[in-house]
Write an enzyme that holds these catalytic residues in place. Structure first.
Site, short mmCIF file in Angstrom:
data_model
loop_
_atom_site.label_atom_id
_atom_site.label_comp_id
_atom_site.label_asym_id
_atom_site.label_seq_id
_atom_site.Cartn_x
_atom_site.Cartn_y
_atom_site.Cartn_z
N HIS A 1 0.84 -1.20 0.00
CA HIS A 1 0.00 0.00 0.00
C HIS A 1 0.88 1.25 0.00
O HIS A 1 1.80 1.36 0.82
CB HIS A 1 -0.91 0.01 1.23
CG HIS A 1 -1.95 -1.06 1.22
ND1 HIS A 1 -3.29 -0.81 1.09
CD2 HIS A 1 -1.84 -2.42 1.30
CE1 HIS A 1 -3.97 -1.94 1.10
NE2 HIS A 1 -3.11 -2.93 1.23
N GLY B 1 0.24 -20.98 -0.49
CA GLY B 1 1.46 -21.64 -0.09
C GLY B 1 2.69 -20.78 -0.13
O GLY B 1 3.77 -21.20 0.31
N VAL B 2 2.57 -19.56 -0.65
CA VAL B 2 3.67 -18.60 -0.70
C VAL B 2 3.49 -17.53 0.37
O VAL B 2 4.40 -17.25 1.15
CB VAL B 2 3.79 -17.95 -2.09
CG1 VAL B 2 4.86 -16.86 -2.11
CG2 VAL B 2 4.08 -19.01 -3.15
N ASP C 1 -6.95 -12.99 -2.47
CA ASP C 1 -6.15 -11.77 -2.55
C ASP C 1 -5.63 -11.59 -3.98
O ASP C 1 -4.53 -11.08 -4.20
CB ASP C 1 -5.00 -11.76 -1.55
CG ASP C 1 -4.45 -10.35 -1.30
OD1 ASP C 1 -5.19 -9.38 -1.51
OD2 ASP C 1 -3.27 -10.23 -0.91
N LEU D 1 6.01 -8.72 -1.67
CA LEU D 1 4.91 -9.62 -1.99
C LEU D 1 3.61 -8.85 -1.93
O LEU D 1 3.33 -8.14 -0.96
CB LEU D 1 4.89 -10.76 -0.97
CG LEU D 1 3.98 -11.96 -1.22
CD1 LEU D 1 4.37 -12.68 -2.50
CD2 LEU D 1 4.07 -12.92 -0.04
#
Length: 383
Positions: free
Chosen positions: A143, A251-252, A275, A308
């Site tokens: 953000h 899984g990440v 997401d 990420l």
């Protein structure tokens, strides 16, 4: 004219016996273990396959190259809705992340004004998930800091403007609510308060839950990890039976072993979110995101600096991943994508009365299809 069809040997979530399901004029009208279809009835043998409602995605930032925060018109929404429906999603909360106030208001207005075409099935918009701008700068993730805002009653009123009834969920950092006015106000509006992008202590988190917050946003991400002397927001959520925990199951974002921890601590209060970012449905590559770019590799999205920032893994693909990793069994994983998101915001989970367009047949944790596509003639009630 009444049209009736039957499903036999159906496995339902929470049942230890196969069921029979009656469909009348495209809706579920009876479910039982000893129903006997009339002679001559059309019967579809499920062979023990699972029948479920479609998925509900409470955190999705866009799809097919279209980001929800920068919507200008309603034109892209039918395309996204049809795509998500084809992917097995019944309903979703388009997520608007931190952005300039004018852009937030434009996107809210567009979604508020959108009226779906009743003649074509598409995933239903539940209301906006407003993720920000009331986030802790130290846990802002992707953000932009320049558009974060302090959390106060006045700022909340300004950001919501005339669109409070368009917002379903508001993610905020409770430690920013220094006078304790903002969170109760948001709850009075009927908006679900989710805690996230936060450095809240366990005491601050518990106070927020006492004030009406009922959810945390993408557990483990954008919050301190579990710590044995500084338990914080995540520990407070996992040990509070009032609180639902959303998690990204790719899984990440969260390692499968930690997904197992979440499941064992809060399985009946856990739900999956994608997401997903705007490239959902487009594959890997480099895509624009606000004034920056994101790179998608193997379904994982990162900013140019490596931060990420999301996925392009569809929600229901996470069901099979959880099973493959041994996080939980198939029935539990399916519950996390279909029933628990509904429960988290107070939607019904009953199959009785549902249109067939909302039903999925699962042949395996990785293989599902809309039930409506298997019926002959197809019964397509869109109510």
């Amino acid at each position: 004219m009444m049209t009736e069809q039957w499903l036999d040997r159906v496995q339902l979530l929470g049942s230890d016996r196969w069921q029979q399901v009656q469909l009348t004029n495209g809706k579920v009208t009876a479910i039982g273990t000893d129903l006997i279809p009339p002679d001559g009835s059309e019967v579809l043998d499920f062979g023990g396959d699972y029948l479920s409602l479609g998925g509900v995605d409470l955190q999705i930032n866009g799809a097919l190259g279209i980001p929800f925060p920068w919507l200008k018109t309603t034109e892209p929404l039918p395309k996204i809705g049809r795509y998500l429906w084809q992917e097995g999603i019944d309903a979703y909360a388009p997520t608007i992340v931190t952005a300039p106030l004018a852009e937030i208001h434009t996107a809210l207005r567009v979604i508020h004004e959108y009226v779906p075409n009743a003649q074509e099935p598409e995933a239903k918009i539940l209301g906006v998930h407003l993720e920000g701008p009331f986030l802790n700068p130290q846990k802002r993730g992707a953000h932009p800091q320049s558009h974060l805002q302090p959390l106060s009653l006045e700022r909340v009123q300004t950001v919501l403007g005339e669109f409070s009834d368009t917002v379903q969920i508001l993610t905020l950092a409770p430690e920013l609510d220094t006078n304790g006015e903002a969170l109760p106000y948001v709850r009075q509006l009927g908006i679900t308060v989710s805690l996230g992008h936060s450095l809240a202590t366990v005491e601050e988190a518990q106070a927020a839950f006492d004030a009406g917050a009922t959810m945390i946003t993408h557990a483990f991400n954008a919050m301190p990890p579990l710590h044995h002397r500084q338990p914080g927001l995540l520990a407070a959520a996992l040990t509070d039976q009032r609180v639902w925990c959303g998690v990204i199951g790719d899984g990440v974002h969260v390692h499968p072993q930690m997904l197992k921890v979440l499941w064992q601590c809060a399985g009946d209060r856990l739900f999956l979110v994608s997401d997903a970012l705007a490239p959902l449905g487009l594959g890997d590559g480099v895509y624009p995101w606000d004034q920056r770019h994101i790179e998608v590799k193997n379904g994982t999205a990162r900013l140019e600096d490596g931060t990420l920032c999301g996925t392009t893994v569809p929600l229901l693909a996470m069901v099979g991943r959880l099973v493959d990793w041994g996080v939980c069994d198939f029935e539990a994983a399916l519950t996390l994508a279909t029933l628990n998101p509904r429960r988290a915001i107070g939607l019904t989970t009953a199959l009785l009365g549902q249109p067939v367009t909302h039903l999925l047949r699962w042949r395996s944790p990785h293989h599902y299809e809309r039930l409506a596509s298997e019926l002959h003639p197809p019964l397509l009630s869109h109510d």
